[in-house]
Write an enzyme that holds these catalytic residues in place. Sequence first.
Site, PDB file in Angstrom:
ATOM      1  N   GLY A 187      14.654  -3.501 -16.183  1.00 50.90           N
ATOM      2  CA  GLY A 187      15.486  -2.321 -16.011  1.00 50.90           C
ATOM      3  C   GLY A 187      15.701  -1.546 -17.295  1.00 50.90           C
ATOM      4  CB  SER A 188      14.274  -1.716 -20.726  1.00 52.77           C
ATOM      5  OG  SER A 188      12.913  -1.426 -20.611  1.00 52.77           O
ATOM      6  CG  ASN A 189      11.062   2.437 -18.858  1.00 56.94           C
ATOM      7  OD1 ASN A 189      10.927   3.353 -19.668  1.00 56.94           O
ATOM      8  ND2 ASN A 189      10.273   1.358 -18.867  1.00 56.94           N
TER       9      ASN A 189
ATOM     10  CG  ASN B 262       4.566   5.028 -12.324  1.00 55.72           C
ATOM     11  OD1 ASN B 262       5.484   4.195 -12.323  1.00 55.72           O
ATOM     12  ND2 ASN B 262       3.319   4.692 -12.617  1.00 55.72           N
TER      13      ASN B 262
ATOM     14  CG  HIS C  42       0.476   2.774 -16.317  1.00 58.98           C
ATOM     15  ND1 HIS C  42       0.499   1.743 -15.397  1.00 58.98           N
ATOM     16  CD2 HIS C  42      -0.590   2.536 -17.120  1.00 58.98           C
ATOM     17  CE1 HIS C  42      -0.520   0.937 -15.626  1.00 58.98           C
ATOM     18  NE2 HIS C  42      -1.195   1.391 -16.663  1.00 58.98           N
TER      19      HIS C  42
ATOM     20  CG  ASP D 109      -1.245   3.276 -12.384  1.00 57.10           C
ATOM     21  OD1 ASP D 109      -0.033   3.509 -12.249  1.00 57.10           O
ATOM     22  OD2 ASP D 109      -1.706   2.135 -12.542  1.00 57.10           O
TER      23      ASP D 109
ATOM     24  CD  GLU E  72       6.818   1.546 -21.142  1.00 55.02           C
ATOM     25  OE1 GLU E  72       7.429   1.594 -20.074  1.00 55.02           O
ATOM     26  OE2 GLU E  72       6.115   0.577 -21.475  1.00 55.02           O
TER      27      GLU E  72
HETATM   28  C1  GAR Z   1       7.460  -0.950 -18.169  1.00 56.88           C
HETATM   29  O1  GAR Z   1       6.743  -1.331 -19.309  1.00 56.88           O
HETATM   30  C2  GAR Z   1       6.632  -0.015 -17.315  1.00 56.88           C
HETATM   31  O2  GAR Z   1       5.824   0.851 -18.058  1.00 56.88           O
HETATM   32  C3  GAR Z   1       5.806  -0.984 -16.526  1.00 56.88           C
HETATM   33  O3  GAR Z   1       6.702  -2.008 -16.186  1.00 56.88           O
HETATM   34  C4  GAR Z   1       7.651  -2.148 -17.236  1.00 56.88           C
HETATM   35  C5  GAR Z   1       9.031  -2.172 -16.620  1.00 56.88           C
HETATM   36  O4  GAR Z   1       9.977  -2.487 -17.611  1.00 56.88           O
HETATM   37  N1  GAR Z   1       5.235  -0.363 -15.360  1.00 56.88           N
HETATM   38  C6  GAR Z   1       4.012  -0.607 -14.922  1.00 56.88           C
HETATM   39  O5  GAR Z   1       3.270  -1.425 -15.439  1.00 56.88           O
HETATM   40  C7  GAR Z   1       3.609   0.223 -13.712  1.00 56.88           C
HETATM   41  N2  GAR Z   1       2.231   0.051 -13.394  1.00 56.88           N
HETATM   42  P1  GAR Z   1      11.509  -2.196 -17.409  1.00 56.88           P
HETATM   43  O6  GAR Z   1      11.926  -2.883 -16.107  1.00 56.88           O
HETATM   44  O7  GAR Z   1      12.164  -2.822 -18.602  1.00 56.88           O
HETATM   45  O8  GAR Z   1      11.696  -0.720 -17.340  1.00 56.88           O
END
Ligand code: GAR
Length: 208
Positions: free
Chosen positions: A16-18, A110, A112, A153, A182
């Site tokens: 959930g950091s994003n 999204n 990525h 993607d 990100e």
């Molecule tokens: C992030 O690094 C995002 O870019 C990746 O999952 C992670 C989620 O982290 N997404 C993908 O790989 C999509 N294909 P988060 O839960 O800390 O945000």
Amino acid sequence: MSSLRLAVFVGSHGRGSNLMAIQSAVSAGNLPAEIVCVIGTRADAPAIARAKQAGLPTKIVSPKDRSDAEYADVLLRVLRGANADTIALAGYMRRLPSPVVQSFPNRIVNIHPSLLPAFGGHGMYGEKVHQAVIDTGVKVSGCTVHFVDEEFDTGPIISQKVVPVEDDDTAQTLAARILPYEHAAFPEALALLASGRLRVEGRRVRRV
Ligand code: GAR
């Protein structure tokens, strides 16, 4: 500039950091948006716990034991119930059902963790992406924010940030170097969308 009514989809294992980066940008006044719903597939996902701690409304919609059509129906009901006008996929690893994609044309974004179209597609997520980058020997990686279409993607690219790959990187060190980019890129791209300055022309996204 209009304020987004944002539904954020999180993954079953996502930290959930994003999501938190988006919420911080909203709180700091850098992103005109309200997170109207955080949607997860599992109640025990760390991202759902973080959303609850932050006081954000959450909803669990499991695709398990549901046909694609049923999953889409429930998602659309939740999205309409929250009056969402924009969707952010923040670590959501599934393909969104077509009826959802079609209901939000150029309103689903999204993040990525690579420079698409390299190292994307089905099964390319999280550390798998970074391991593939390292195994391939490329010298730069980064992150991509893009509109979502019905494939994995492949939608039009809004923005990318480039990050060097170091000789002694592991998937973990590379992931950790890219993650702050990100966290900057996602809210920035959403703010551009809110500003109404993005024009999608075929595969190209222009800032007007
Ligand atoms: C992030 O690094 C995002 O870019 C990746 O999952 C992670 C989620 O982290 N997404 C993908 O790989 C999509 N294909 P988060 O839960 O800390 O945000």
